[in-house]
Scaffold this motif. Structure first.
Motif, PDB file in Angstrom:
ATOM      1  N   LYS A 150       0.834  -1.200   0.000  1.00  0.00           N
ATOM      2  CA  LYS A 150       0.000   0.000   0.000  1.00  0.00           C
ATOM      3  C   LYS A 150       0.873   1.255   0.000  1.00  0.00           C
ATOM      4  N   SER A 151       0.238   2.395   0.223  1.00  0.00           N
ATOM      5  CA  SER A 151       0.904   3.692   0.078  1.00  0.00           C
ATOM      6  C   SER A 151       1.484   4.174   1.396  1.00  0.00           C
ATOM      7  N   ALA A 152       2.494   5.016   1.281  1.00  0.00           N
ATOM      8  CA  ALA A 152       3.024   5.662   2.478  1.00  0.00           C
ATOM      9  C   ALA A 152       2.080   6.747   2.974  1.00  0.00           C
ATOM     10  N   VAL A 153       1.500   7.501   2.028  1.00  0.00           N
ATOM     11  CA  VAL A 153       0.584   8.599   2.359  1.00  0.00           C
ATOM     12  C   VAL A 153      -0.646   8.455   1.473  1.00  0.00           C
ATOM     13  N   THR A 154      -1.829   8.347   2.093  1.00  0.00           N
ATOM     14  CA  THR A 154      -3.045   8.057   1.344  1.00  0.00           C
ATOM     15  C   THR A 154      -4.126   9.088   1.643  1.00  0.00           C
ATOM     16  N   PHE A 155      -4.453   9.891   0.603  1.00  0.00           N
ATOM     17  CA  PHE A 155      -5.562  10.848   0.676  1.00  0.00           C
ATOM     18  C   PHE A 155      -6.527  10.571  -0.489  1.00  0.00           C
ATOM     19  N   THR A 156      -6.872   9.316  -0.728  1.00  0.00           N
ATOM     20  CA  THR A 156      -7.501   8.874  -1.969  1.00  0.00           C
ATOM     21  C   THR A 156      -8.716   9.699  -2.378  1.00  0.00           C
ATOM     22  N   SER A 157      -9.660   9.899  -1.482  1.00  0.00           N
ATOM     23  CA  SER A 157     -10.886  10.634  -1.801  1.00  0.00           C
ATOM     24  C   SER A 157     -10.997  11.939  -1.020  1.00  0.00           C
ATOM     25  N   ALA A 158      -9.933  12.334  -0.351  1.00  0.00           N
ATOM     26  CA  ALA A 158      -9.935  13.575   0.430  1.00  0.00           C
ATOM     27  C   ALA A 158      -9.860  14.792  -0.485  1.00  0.00           C
ATOM     28  N   SER A 159     -10.232  15.947   0.048  1.00  0.00           N
ATOM     29  CA  SER A 159     -10.173  17.183  -0.727  1.00  0.00           C
ATOM     30  C   SER A 159      -9.448  18.268   0.052  1.00  0.00           C
ATOM     31  N   ASN A 160      -8.881  19.199  -0.697  1.00  0.00           N
ATOM     32  CA  ASN A 160      -8.211  20.374  -0.115  1.00  0.00           C
ATOM     33  C   ASN A 160      -7.081  19.994   0.843  1.00  0.00           C
ATOM     34  N   VAL A 161      -6.282  19.044   0.410  1.00  0.00           N
ATOM     35  CA  VAL A 161      -5.099  18.645   1.173  1.00  0.00           C
ATOM     36  C   VAL A 161      -3.908  19.492   0.743  1.00  0.00           C
ATOM     37  N   THR A 162      -3.107  19.910   1.706  1.00  0.00           N
ATOM     38  CA  THR A 162      -1.848  20.594   1.423  1.00  0.00           C
ATOM     39  C   THR A 162      -0.708  19.743   1.952  1.00  0.00           C
ATOM     40  N   LEU A 163       0.128  19.248   1.048  1.00  0.00           N
ATOM     41  CA  LEU A 163       1.230  18.376   1.425  1.00  0.00           C
ATOM     42  C   LEU A 163       2.540  19.039   1.003  1.00  0.00           C
ATOM     43  N   THR A 164       3.403  19.288   1.967  1.00  0.00           N
ATOM     44  CA  THR A 164       4.716  19.879   1.705  1.00  0.00           C
ATOM     45  C   THR A 164       5.788  18.919   2.197  1.00  0.00           C
ATOM     46  N   ASN A 165       6.694  18.540   1.303  1.00  0.00           N
ATOM     47  CA  ASN A 165       7.745  17.593   1.658  1.00  0.00           C
ATOM     48  C   ASN A 165       9.125  18.177   1.406  1.00  0.00           C
ATOM     49  N   THR A 166       9.920  18.276   2.456  1.00  0.00           N
ATOM     50  CA  THR A 166      11.332  18.621   2.320  1.00  0.00           C
ATOM     51  C   THR A 166      12.212  17.461   2.787  1.00  0.00           C
ATOM     52  N   GLY A 167      11.573  16.403   3.303  1.00  0.00           N
ATOM     53  CA  GLY A 167      12.294  15.234   3.789  1.00  0.00           C
ATOM     54  C   GLY A 167      12.211  14.075   2.825  1.00  0.00           C
ATOM     55  N   LYS A 168      11.878  12.885   3.345  1.00  0.00           N
ATOM     56  CA  LYS A 168      11.803  11.683   2.521  1.00  0.00           C
ATOM     57  C   LYS A 168      10.462  10.986   2.756  1.00  0.00           C
ATOM     58  N   ILE A 169       9.802  10.651   1.643  1.00  0.00           N
ATOM     59  CA  ILE A 169       8.589   9.836   1.679  1.00  0.00           C
ATOM     60  C   ILE A 169       8.790   8.715   0.665  1.00  0.00           C
ATOM     61  N   TYR A 170       8.696   7.452   1.110  1.00  0.00           N
ATOM     62  CA  TYR A 170       9.014   6.383   0.177  1.00  0.00           C
ATOM     63  C   TYR A 170       8.387   5.048   0.584  1.00  0.00           C
ATOM     64  N   ARG A 171       8.387   4.127  -0.377  1.00  0.00           N
ATOM     65  CA  ARG A 171       8.089   2.716  -0.158  1.00  0.00           C
ATOM     66  C   ARG A 171       9.407   1.956  -0.217  1.00  0.00           C
ATOM     67  N   GLU A 172       9.633   1.079   0.757  1.00  0.00           N
ATOM     68  CA  GLU A 172      10.894   0.350   0.789  1.00  0.00           C
ATOM     69  C   GLU A 172      11.057  -0.580  -0.410  1.00  0.00           C
ATOM     70  N   SER A 173      12.286  -0.953  -0.691  1.00  0.00           N
ATOM     71  CA  SER A 173      12.583  -1.778  -1.863  1.00  0.00           C
ATOM     72  C   SER A 173      11.937  -3.151  -1.790  1.00  0.00           C
ATOM     73  N   GLY A 174      11.644  -3.637  -0.583  1.00  0.00           N
ATOM     74  CA  GLY A 174      11.020  -4.946  -0.441  1.00  0.00           C
ATOM     75  C   GLY A 174       9.507  -4.922  -0.466  1.00  0.00           C
ATOM     76  N   ALA A 175       8.911  -3.757  -0.695  1.00  0.00           N
ATOM     77  CA  ALA A 175       7.446  -3.653  -0.700  1.00  0.00           C
ATOM     78  C   ALA A 175       6.852  -4.302  -1.944  1.00  0.00           C
ATOM     79  N   LEU A 176       5.547  -4.546  -1.894  1.00  0.00           N
ATOM     80  CA  LEU A 176       4.838  -5.196  -2.984  1.00  0.00           C
ATOM     81  C   LEU A 176       5.004  -4.425  -4.289  1.00  0.00           C
ATOM     82  N   THR A 177       5.204  -5.167  -5.389  1.00  0.00           N
ATOM     83  CA  THR A 177       5.453  -4.525  -6.679  1.00  0.00           C
ATOM     84  C   THR A 177       4.291  -4.685  -7.661  1.00  0.00           C
TER      85      THR A 177
END
Length: 220
Positions: free
Chosen positions: A125-152
């Motif tokens: 699945k996802s690291a960050v999930t706002f699938t049906s949400a509205s008016n989201v503000t997402l600011t990233n200066t760091g790291k957001i990721y799925r690990e290499s062993g996650a489902l492909t």
């Protein structure tokens, strides 16, 4: 009561199919602060094992400078909430086996997520999930990721970040899908989203919008 503040400097460790820290539904103005050296951990792996759960709340604030972990799902869940503010400071780590940050429901709106630290998932699945949400503000200066062993499996639910509609993502950090660079790092499930990629930012993996969506804009 509303407007309650919980400050965590030590470790909350819990193992059950519920939440290590809970803001009850219907509450407003609650603040959860995890300071550096503090942690909130749910070690249960049955299902829906929240570290921090604040569903159906208003104007909740969650600030992490420590460690927030769900061994299975939902490290931070603000699903069906309005006006939630989540800040992961530099040095802060938020991760789960699947879905680290969740506000996927259509009743989720006006959520602000600011990440200066690390947010990731280990398995699926996802690291960050706002699938049906509205008016989201997402600011990233760091790291957001799925690990290499996650489902492909190549479908939108395995994207690193899923945005709903009328939302803005600004990236000057790293957004990665280490499981597979052919799977989306950013997936837009609805209309009228704006993605702003700064010069110093890195995105590995593809950016995809759902079929039939409109008004989505990519800015460099």
């Amino acid at each position: 009561n509303d407007d309650v503040t919980l400050t965590i400097d030590a470790t909350i460790s819990y193992s059950a199919a519920n939440s290590a820290v809970l803001v009850q539904s219907g509450r407003s103005g609650a603040s959860i602060i995890v300071n550096s050296g503090g942690s909130v951990i749910n070690t249960d792996t049955s299902t829906n094992d929240y570290a921090i759960k604040a569903q159906s709340t208003t104007n909740v604030t969650i600030t992490n400078s420590g460690l927030v972990v769900a061994a299975d799902t939902y490290a931070v869940d603000v699903n069906k909430s309005t006006g939630a503010t989540i800040t992961n400071n530099a040095g802060g780590i938020i991760y789960a086996q699947r879905v680290a940050i969740n506000a996927a429901h259509s009743d989720s709106s006006d959520v602000t997520l600011t990440n200066h630290g690390t947010i990731y998932i280990t398995t699926k699945k996802s690291a960050v999930t706002f699938t049906s949400a509205s008016n989201v503000t997402l600011t990233n200066t760091g790291k957001i990721y799925r690990e290499s062993g996650a489902l492909t499996t190549d479908d939108w639910s395995q994207s690193t970040i899923v945005l709903g509609s009328s939302s803005t993502l600004t990236n000057s950090g790293e957004i990665r899908n280490d499981a597979s660079q052919t799977i989306s790092s950013i997936y837009l499930s609805g209309n009228d989203n704006t993605i702003i990629l700064k010069d110093e930012g890195i995105v590995t993996g593809v950016l995809t919008a759902a079929s039939g969506t409109s008004g989505n804009e990519l800015q460099f």
